[in-house]
Design a protein around this motif. Structure first.
Motif, PDB file in Angstrom:
ATOM      1  N   LEU A 132       0.831  -1.333  -0.005  1.00  0.00           N
ATOM      2  CA  LEU A 132       0.019  -0.169   0.030  1.00  0.00           C
ATOM      3  C   LEU A 132       0.753   1.369  -0.109  1.00  0.00           C
ATOM      4  O   LEU A 132       0.406   2.353  -0.022  1.00  0.00           O
ATOM      5  N   GLY A 133       2.132   1.044   0.281  1.00  0.00           N
ATOM      6  CA  GLY A 133       3.046   2.349   0.185  1.00  0.00           C
ATOM      7  C   GLY A 133       2.947   3.050   1.588  1.00  0.00           C
ATOM      8  O   GLY A 133       3.409   4.258   1.435  1.00  0.00           O
ATOM      9  N   ILE A 134       2.721   2.331   2.442  1.00  0.00           N
ATOM     10  CA  ILE A 134       2.651   2.931   3.983  1.00  0.00           C
ATOM     11  C   ILE A 134       3.935   2.590   4.312  1.00  0.00           C
ATOM     12  O   ILE A 134       4.332   1.537   5.030  1.00  0.00           O
ATOM     13  N   THR A 135       4.934   3.724   4.828  1.00  0.00           N
ATOM     14  CA  THR A 135       6.040   3.544   5.364  1.00  0.00           C
ATOM     15  C   THR A 135       6.225   4.323   6.725  1.00  0.00           C
ATOM     16  O   THR A 135       7.033   3.802   7.528  1.00  0.00           O
ATOM     17  N   THR A 136       5.503   4.980   7.259  1.00  0.00           N
ATOM     18  CA  THR A 136       5.372   5.608   8.329  1.00  0.00           C
ATOM     19  C   THR A 136       4.001   6.021   9.043  1.00  0.00           C
ATOM     20  O   THR A 136       2.967   6.065   8.248  1.00  0.00           O
ATOM     21  N   LEU A 137       4.154   5.778  10.323  1.00  0.00           N
ATOM     22  CA  LEU A 137       2.589   6.286  10.853  1.00  0.00           C
ATOM     23  C   LEU A 137       2.565   7.597  11.333  1.00  0.00           C
ATOM     24  O   LEU A 137       1.450   8.217  12.101  1.00  0.00           O
ATOM     25  N   GLU A 138       3.585   8.324  11.033  1.00  0.00           N
ATOM     26  CA  GLU A 138       3.444   9.875  11.416  1.00  0.00           C
ATOM     27  C   GLU A 138       2.563  10.685  10.964  1.00  0.00           C
ATOM     28  O   GLU A 138       2.057  11.542  11.448  1.00  0.00           O
ATOM     29  N   THR A 139       2.146  10.340   9.782  1.00  0.00           N
ATOM     30  CA  THR A 139       1.266  11.126   8.839  1.00  0.00           C
ATOM     31  C   THR A 139      -0.142  10.624   9.440  1.00  0.00           C
ATOM     32  O   THR A 139      -1.343  11.065   8.656  1.00  0.00           O
ATOM     33  N   ARG A 140      -0.338   9.539  10.168  1.00  0.00           N
ATOM     34  CA  ARG A 140      -1.539   9.017  10.592  1.00  0.00           C
ATOM     35  C   ARG A 140      -2.431   8.441   9.453  1.00  0.00           C
ATOM     36  O   ARG A 140      -3.525   8.904   8.705  1.00  0.00           O
ATOM     37  N   PRO A 141      -1.687   7.541   8.459  1.00  0.00           N
ATOM     38  CA  PRO A 141      -2.234   7.095   7.111  1.00  0.00           C
ATOM     39  C   PRO A 141      -3.526   6.412   7.491  1.00  0.00           C
ATOM     40  O   PRO A 141      -3.866   5.850   8.755  1.00  0.00           O
ATOM     41  N   ALA A 142      -4.647   6.210   6.655  1.00  0.00           N
ATOM     42  CA  ALA A 142      -5.658   5.427   6.521  1.00  0.00           C
ATOM     43  C   ALA A 142      -5.710   4.352   5.489  1.00  0.00           C
ATOM     44  O   ALA A 142      -5.141   4.594   4.318  1.00  0.00           O
ATOM     45  N   VAL A 143      -6.394   3.279   5.736  1.00  0.00           N
ATOM     46  CA  VAL A 143      -6.461   2.126   4.854  1.00  0.00           C
ATOM     47  C   VAL A 143      -7.923   2.146   4.529  1.00  0.00           C
ATOM     48  O   VAL A 143      -8.798   2.143   5.478  1.00  0.00           O
ATOM     49  N   PHE A 144      -8.318   2.358   3.009  1.00  0.00           N
ATOM     50  CA  PHE A 144      -9.723   2.345   2.726  1.00  0.00           C
ATOM     51  C   PHE A 144      -9.988   1.052   2.176  1.00  0.00           C
ATOM     52  O   PHE A 144      -9.636   0.566   1.245  1.00  0.00           O
ATOM     53  N   ILE A 145     -11.275   0.475   3.086  1.00  0.00           N
ATOM     54  CA  ILE A 145     -11.856  -0.679   2.480  1.00  0.00           C
ATOM     55  C   ILE A 145     -13.181  -0.488   2.050  1.00  0.00           C
ATOM     56  O   ILE A 145     -14.201  -0.031   2.469  1.00  0.00           O
TER      57      ILE A 145
END
Length: 400
Positions: A170-183
């Motif tokens: 998904l291209g998520i490398t860090t959680l500092e930007t508070r990423p979201a996963v869309f289901i």
């Protein structure tokens, strides 16, 4: 009369005449016996480690399956809403939780953005609904973030824990930007990325969301897809497996099937037996190679010492004396190779065990039998050359 002392003296003199050849002749037996001892020792050492790992992981894992639909087609999900608390109250339970794969429509994809394509290289990323106890029982190692807890689950929060494989796709490398996963169109905030797990390794390839949230969005599990994962104290797994169905559904314990861990001793014996058979075959091949080497060198020695043999026969040595002399030489080489091979095999077992921080295990019978195996190998290898030497005629040998 050819005494036993004379036999030993003559054999020793024959070996010392060509020390380099004698050393190379014994090398095959050294390798064969050393391999034999090392293989048995390493197998026994590895078996103890296999047993320990089964005790610490497999022997502390219990799964409970939902069989309600098979008992009654009108029965709903067998696991009650407070399943984690009911099982958690049993003695010996560390953590427990219910999980199931979420059945999504074919059009629903998992993305890291509101629009766009699904995860690279993956048209269908699995979504798993799990209570917080499942994540604890799986023994995860987090690379970033944290697991969702009971409070988030009770609030039916839209959060998710993803495996490192899914995060990479998904291209998520860090959680500092508070990423979201869309289901589909529903965003789930990623709270943690799991690098590894002790159990349920398939969670690394899944998006895990709270059980309560999944029931709200997609409804309860279909059929018998729900399973409870239980982590127990060492030695408590089978007792927990007997009590779990009744603790969960005292009215219908038959709706649930608890699967206890396999007996680690039986599983270990099977693994150890397979390893022993394979490696003992290799050790046997090494011994055969060593025996062929001894036989070949002894036969060459017979041909080279034809004059000596003829002189001994002319001076009164009988065919049996010659046979015993060459058998003694080949047996001595085999025994010497067995002793050296045993020492090298034991050193190998101890070295590997120390390097892996294991406890070395070498059975005394193995160390005691290995030199004898070398002796027998040498004697068998020397039978034909000794017979050839005893057939040499004095007159013909002295003419050469």
């Amino acid at each position: 009369m050819f005494s036993f002392g004379d036999l030993l003296g003559e054999s020793l003199a024959g070996m010392l005449q060509r020390p380099a050849r004698s050393a190379l002749t014994a090398l095959g037996t050294v390798l064969g016996v050393g391999t034999f001892v090392a293989i048995l020792g390493l197998t026994a050492t590895a078996s103890s480690q296999i047993d320990a790992r089964f005790n610490s992981l497999t022997a502390t894992e219990v799964s409970v399956e939902d069989k309600a639909s098979q008992q009654d087609e009108f029965a709903g999900p067998a696991f009650p809403p407070d399943a984690d608390e009911r099982v958690g109250a049993l003695n010996g339970v560390r953590s427990a939780g219910v999980y199931w794969p979420v059945r999504l429509d074919a059009s629903v994809t998992v993305r890291s953005a509101p629009v766009g394509r699904a995860a690279a290289g993956d048209g269908r990323t699995e979504v798993v609904a799990a209570s917080p106890g499942v994540l604890e029982a799986a023994g995860p190692t987090l690379s970033q973030g944290r697991l969702y807890d009971e409070l988030m689950s009770d609030d039916e929060a839209y959060v998710a824990v993803i495996g490192s494989g899914v995060a990479s796709r998904l291209g998520i490398t860090t959680l500092e930007t508070r990423p979201a996963v869309f289901i589909g169109d529903q965003p789930f905030t990623v709270t943690g990325i799991v690098e590894n797990t002790e159990r349920k390794a398939d969670l690394l390839l899944s998006v895990v969301v709270p059980r309560t949230t999944a029931e709200r969005v997609w409804g309860p599990p279909e059929g018998s897809s729900a399973v409870m994962l239980i982590s127990t104290e060492l030695g408590a797994a089978r007792q927990v497996a007997r009590l779990a169905p009744t603790a969960l559904r005292p009215d219908h314990p038959e709706y649930l099937k608890a699967v206890p861990p396999p007996d680690p001793r039986t599983l270990r014996s099977g693994v150890s037996g397979d390893l022993s058979q394979l490696f003992l075959l290799l050790a046997g091949i090494c011994l055969v190679i060593g025996a062929v080497g001894i036989a070949n060198t002894t036969l060459v020695s017979v041909l080279e010492r034809t004059g000596e043999i003829g002189l001994r026969r002319a001076l009164g040595a009988r065919a049996g004396h010659i046979t015993r002399q060459f058998l003694a030489e080949s047996g001595a080489l085999g025994a010497l190779g067995g002793l050296i091979g045993t020492s090298l095999g034991v050193v190998t077992v101890v070295g590997v065990a120390l390097a892996r921080d294991w406890t070395p295990v070498v059975h005394p019978a193995t160390a005691a039998a290995a030199p004898a195996i070398g002796l027998v190998t040498g004697l068998l290898a020397g039978l034909y050359p000794a017979w050839r030497a005893s057939r040499v005629q004095p007159a013909e040998a002295l003419r050469r």
